[in-house]
Design a protein around this motif. Structure first.
Motif, PDB file in Angstrom:
ATOM      1  N   CYS A  88       0.821  -1.213   0.000  1.00  0.00           N
ATOM      2  CA  CYS A  88       0.000   0.000   0.000  1.00  0.00           C
ATOM      3  C   CYS A  88       0.853   1.260   0.000  1.00  0.00           C
ATOM      4  O   CYS A  88       0.479   2.266  -0.615  1.00  0.00           O
ATOM      5  N   GLU A 111       3.643   1.668  -1.519  1.00  0.00           N
ATOM      6  CA  GLU A 111       4.154   1.903  -2.871  1.00  0.00           C
ATOM      7  C   GLU A 111       3.064   2.410  -3.814  1.00  0.00           C
ATOM      8  O   GLU A 111       3.376   2.967  -4.870  1.00  0.00           O
ATOM      9  N   LEU A 112       1.805   2.223  -3.448  1.00  0.00           N
ATOM     10  CA  LEU A 112       0.692   2.705  -4.270  1.00  0.00           C
ATOM     11  C   LEU A 112       0.178   4.061  -3.807  1.00  0.00           C
ATOM     12  O   LEU A 112      -0.617   4.700  -4.499  1.00  0.00           O
ATOM     13  N   GLU A 139       0.048   7.566  -5.848  1.00  0.00           N
ATOM     14  CA  GLU A 139      -0.983   7.803  -6.855  1.00  0.00           C
ATOM     15  C   GLU A 139      -2.392   7.755  -6.299  1.00  0.00           C
ATOM     16  O   GLU A 139      -3.260   8.528  -6.725  1.00  0.00           O
ATOM     17  N   PHE A 140      -2.640   6.874  -5.328  1.00  0.00           N
ATOM     18  CA  PHE A 140      -4.013   6.641  -4.882  1.00  0.00           C
ATOM     19  C   PHE A 140      -4.316   7.170  -3.486  1.00  0.00           C
ATOM     20  O   PHE A 140      -5.479   7.326  -3.118  1.00  0.00           O
ATOM     21  N   TRP A 153     -10.718   2.007  -3.532  1.00  0.00           N
ATOM     22  CA  TRP A 153     -10.027   0.828  -4.048  1.00  0.00           C
ATOM     23  C   TRP A 153      -9.721  -0.143  -2.917  1.00  0.00           C
ATOM     24  O   TRP A 153      -9.523   0.249  -1.774  1.00  0.00           O
ATOM     25  N   VAL A 197       3.024  -4.937  -7.392  1.00  0.00           N
ATOM     26  CA  VAL A 197       2.734  -3.500  -7.270  1.00  0.00           C
ATOM     27  C   VAL A 197       2.232  -2.955  -8.603  1.00  0.00           C
ATOM     28  O   VAL A 197       1.197  -2.271  -8.668  1.00  0.00           O
ATOM     29  N   VAL A 229      -1.347  -4.384  -9.461  1.00  0.00           N
ATOM     30  CA  VAL A 229      -2.431  -3.734  -8.719  1.00  0.00           C
ATOM     31  C   VAL A 229      -2.612  -2.301  -9.218  1.00  0.00           C
ATOM     32  O   VAL A 229      -3.745  -1.840  -9.412  1.00  0.00           O
ATOM     33  N   ARG A 230      -1.526  -1.599  -9.438  1.00  0.00           N
ATOM     34  CA  ARG A 230      -1.607  -0.224  -9.920  1.00  0.00           C
ATOM     35  C   ARG A 230      -2.364  -0.160 -11.251  1.00  0.00           C
ATOM     36  O   ARG A 230      -3.238   0.693 -11.443  1.00  0.00           O
ATOM     37  N   TRP A 288      -6.102  -0.899 -10.598  1.00  0.00           N
ATOM     38  CA  TRP A 288      -6.759   0.243  -9.938  1.00  0.00           C
ATOM     39  C   TRP A 288      -6.935   1.399 -10.911  1.00  0.00           C
ATOM     40  O   TRP A 288      -7.959   2.081 -10.885  1.00  0.00           O
ATOM     41  N   ARG A 289      -5.963   1.620 -11.781  1.00  0.00           N
ATOM     42  CA  ARG A 289      -6.134   2.657 -12.797  1.00  0.00           C
ATOM     43  C   ARG A 289      -7.301   2.313 -13.722  1.00  0.00           C
ATOM     44  O   ARG A 289      -8.085   3.189 -14.102  1.00  0.00           O
TER      45      ARG A 289
END
Length: 212
Positions: free
Chosen positions: A45, A47-48, A51-52, A89, A187, A190-191, A194-195
């Motif tokens: 989380c 590392e994400l 952006e999120f 998300w 990572v 998932v990124r 989610w995008r």
């Protein structure tokens, strides 16, 4: 530390917990949970977050006050990034592997009425239909709490009656036991998903925020 993947020990931990969901088991394996489940989820989380946004790592304990099932621990570890009220998300790890998704998991009566009004309108309703159809074509699955009957005040012949029945709505996909879940490449996976789910979040959030 950077995310290196969920170790096999994380899945084994939940396999065993499903068989012996007791405090004694938990205390004996608390270190495995902290090192193989919670720590990697926190790293993923982090590392994400650029952006999120920051994620909420859920507590492992179940609320059993009003539940028939009195087992004390959740059989998966989830994390949620809020984009709006009860919307955003999600990622989780458990015995079946890793799963991701996005959408809204709850709507107060006024918010739900606003969402249904948007589903009713041709422009926004068809937009949502197209979004969901595109996601399903990409392999995402629709989920959510749905009425079995027609919502009060709506016609059973409405062209989007299936969407009007939703009281919550999410789209998700499972990675299961794919090797990627045990590697840093998760990572990026998932990124990317989610995008891909962002248009759904962006559709929902304005209808919830108007009453927030």
């Amino acid at each position: 530390m950077s995310f290196a993947g969920f170790p096999v020990a994380a899945l084994d931990f939940y396999d065993d917990l499903e068989v012996e969901n007791t405090r004694a088991f938990w205390e004996q394996h608390r270190t495995t949970y902290e090192e193989s489940v919670r720590a990697p989820m926190t790293e993923l989380c982090a590392e994400l977050a650029d952006e999120f946004g920051a994620a909420k790592i859920f507590r492992p304990y179940r609320d059993v006050r009003f539940a028939k099932d009195k087992t004390p621990y959740k059989t998966h570890q989830g994390a949620f990034v809020a984009a709006g009220p009860s919307c955003g998300w999600y990622v989780q790890v458990g015995a079946p592997g890793v799963r991701v998704g996005a959408g809204f998991y709850h709507a107060e009566p006024g918010d739900l009425a606003r969402i249904r009004d948007a589903v009713d309108l041709d422009h926004s309703g068809r937009e949502l239909e197209r979004l969901l159809a595109g996601l399903e074509a990409d392999g995402f699955e629709r989920a959510g709490d749905r009425l079995k009957t027609t919502p009060r005040g709506w016609s059973k012949d409405h062209p989007r009656i299936d969407l009007l029945r939703h009281r919550s709505l999410s789209m998700g996909r499972s990675y299961g036991f794919e090797p990627v879940i045990h590697s840093p490449d998760l990572v990026a996976r998932v990124r990317a998903d989610w995008r891909r789910l962002r248009p759904l979040v962006d559709w929902v959030v304005p209808r919830l925020e108007q009453l927030a």
